[in-house]
Design a protein around this motif. Sequence first.
Motif, mmCIF file in Angstrom:
data_model
loop_
_atom_site.group_PDB
_atom_site.id
_atom_site.type_symbol
_atom_site.label_atom_id
_atom_site.label_comp_id
_atom_site.label_asym_id
_atom_site.label_seq_id
_atom_site.Cartn_x
_atom_site.Cartn_y
_atom_site.Cartn_z
ATOM 1 N N ASN A 173 34.413 33.098 48.942
ATOM 2 C CA ASN A 173 34.967 34.131 48.017
ATOM 3 C C ASN A 173 34.170 35.510 48.506
ATOM 4 O O ASN A 173 33.126 35.526 48.126
ATOM 5 N N SER A 174 34.916 36.596 49.133
ATOM 6 C CA SER A 174 34.393 37.680 49.490
ATOM 7 C C SER A 174 34.473 38.863 48.430
ATOM 8 O O SER A 174 34.070 39.976 48.405
ATOM 9 N N VAL A 233 39.468 35.417 48.911
ATOM 10 C CA VAL A 233 39.050 34.103 49.004
ATOM 11 C C VAL A 233 39.877 33.597 50.267
ATOM 12 O O VAL A 233 41.015 33.440 50.500
ATOM 13 N N THR A 234 39.104 32.945 51.240
ATOM 14 C CA THR A 234 39.391 32.479 52.496
ATOM 15 C C THR A 234 39.173 30.922 52.562
ATOM 16 O O THR A 234 37.604 30.631 52.465
ATOM 17 N N TYR A 254 37.976 28.149 41.415
ATOM 18 C CA TYR A 254 39.224 28.124 41.275
ATOM 19 C C TYR A 254 39.543 26.688 40.790
ATOM 20 O O TYR A 254 38.764 25.853 41.113
ATOM 21 N N ASP A 302 34.613 35.848 39.104
ATOM 22 C CA ASP A 302 34.327 35.313 40.156
ATOM 23 C C ASP A 302 33.755 33.703 39.958
ATOM 24 O O ASP A 302 33.240 33.255 40.941
ATOM 25 N N ALA A 346 35.902 26.943 50.575
ATOM 26 C CA ALA A 346 36.542 28.304 50.379
ATOM 27 C C ALA A 346 35.481 29.250 50.228
ATOM 28 O O ALA A 346 34.701 29.423 49.241
ATOM 29 N N ILE A 369 29.183 37.411 50.647
ATOM 30 C CA ILE A 369 30.353 36.310 49.895
ATOM 31 C C ILE A 369 29.500 36.243 48.364
ATOM 32 O O ILE A 369 28.408 36.374 48.058
ATOM 33 N N GLN A 416 33.028 27.473 47.468
ATOM 34 C CA GLN A 416 33.123 26.436 46.788
ATOM 35 C C GLN A 416 33.626 25.485 47.599
ATOM 36 O O GLN A 416 34.352 25.695 48.663
#
Lengths: 111, 112
Positions: B93-94, B100-101, A100, A97, B91, B30, B34
Amino acid sequence: DGGITQSPKYLFRKEGQNVTLSCEQNLNHDAMYWYRQDPGQGLRLIYYSQIVNDFQKGDIAEGYSVSREKKESFPLTVTSAQKNPTAFYLCASNRGDYGYTFGSGTRLTVV
Amino acid sequence: KQEVTQIPAALSVPEGENLVLNCSFTDSAIYNLQWFRQDPGKGLTSLLLIQSSQREQTSGRLNASLDKSSGRSTLYIAASQPGDSATYLCAANSGGYQKVTFGTGTKLQVIP
């Protein structure tokens, strides 16, 4: 320095032709991703891979294919079945987690 | 389904101004959020990553905050410079490999 290398930077595809986009990482990340970016839209997930020899479809997988034979490599093939392939393609990787890391992208244009 | 919104879509400010970019998300569950920077024709460069247990992260002139209860994150840029001109994306992150949305970004122009 560790990172993600995408090639080529620009790619031109003729009608009915398959083309392959390269993505290589030396970050030792397990997961790798392919995204498509169109003007005015967010990134859309095409395929992702959690481990070698395994990959999953994302939201817009139709007309695309991938392979993951090595941890470092995750090539994307845009097939002739993809009717609107002109876009900016981004490869990414991550570990768990954590955040990116993205490559510099490939711009694909249909000629 | 998680939705991430960034408003405004574009912002123009004079050099030296402090500014705040906004990111809203609909699902507060979440793992992290990011912030990225994208220059024209380039990939995304990670700026800051805030884990769900954190309230903020700082790097140089950048400070990102996270308020999960209200579904908001902000990116604060101090003393803006023309070199800060770019599109900034967040972004959420769930959790999970395809959860990731990304927002559609705020295009920032800093005028000399």
